[in-house]
Design a protein around this motif. Structure first.
Motif: not given
Lengths: 151, 151
Positions: B122-137
């Motif tokens: 359930d990670v929500e980005p703040w910046a606009p646009g389609e941010r549907n790429h996830f990164i796991r550290v």
């Protein structure tokens, strides 16, 4: 980045704005907490420090024998270590805020007159112990961005 | 570092404490703003992102075409990019706070099941646009420190 306005042309929703150098320097001018980033002996390192901006450069101080100070030595006289310095301020409830990234060189203030310049900048460390070693980060490239939420 | 108690043995003044991994993970568990650091095409980069901690890993998301995502590609399948992720929380008036530094690998969640795992986080980005790429550290080394001011 996908920072176009929404399809109907309204300004609703978050807006990502890239900031110019003058605006970045204005934002970080009050000083406070910033984060020094460098590639040290334990890999990439990011550590918060208390900093001041003075005549366009970033000043912070640390203990002479600290890992940070040792890591930031190139071992070559007058050769400065490349670092990044990040400052940000976010309002988590409003989902708004800005961040500034300064790339530059970490210059160790060894000479007396440089120590004096740093004292004028009045940088106070928070951590305990004798932290009388000053570092100045001379900006080479300054970038920043702001997220505003007009929804 | 010079983090001895004061000569008279009192606890007055700032105290620097190194935190163990369990305490670090406890501190960053609520999620929020963290800073991803990596060596990208424009040198060392530090950028704030909204993150979640899920099953011991850090998740954030960005646009597929963003500089960050492109920079974090090694170009070699299954070879992950080394990054650092920093989270801190300071009370500037009290001069107290903590910081946690996670070293690890930035793994791109390309497979469907990994996308699903990230959505669960359930990670929500703040910046606009389609941010549907996830990164796991995936953490490899977790360190942290706390400055407490008992003066």
């Amino acid at each position: 980045m996908s920072d176009q306005p929404s399809p109907d042309g309204s300004a609703a929703g978050p807006v990502l704005e890239h900031l110019d150098e003058a605006e970045c320097l204005r934002l970080i001018a009050p000083g406070g907490i910033g984060r020094i980033a460098y590639t040290g002996r334990f890999d990439l390192t990011v550590l918060p420090v208390n900093y001041k901006l003075h005549e366009g450069s970033i000043y912070f101080r640390s203990a002479e024998d600290s890992l940070t100070i040792q890591d930031l030595r190139t071992g070559i006289k007058d050769a400065d270590y490349r670092v990044a310095f990040e400052v940000d301020d976010f309002d988590e409830s409003a989902r708004e805020g800005w961040s500034v990234l300064v790339r530059g060189r970490a210059h160790h203030l060894d000479a007396d007159e440089e120590q004096e310049a740093a004292r004028l900048a009045d940088v106070e460390p928070w951590a305990p112990g004798e932290r009388n070693h000053f570092i100045r980060v001379v900006p080479v490239r300054v970038t920043g961005r702001r997220i505003a939420n007009s929804a």
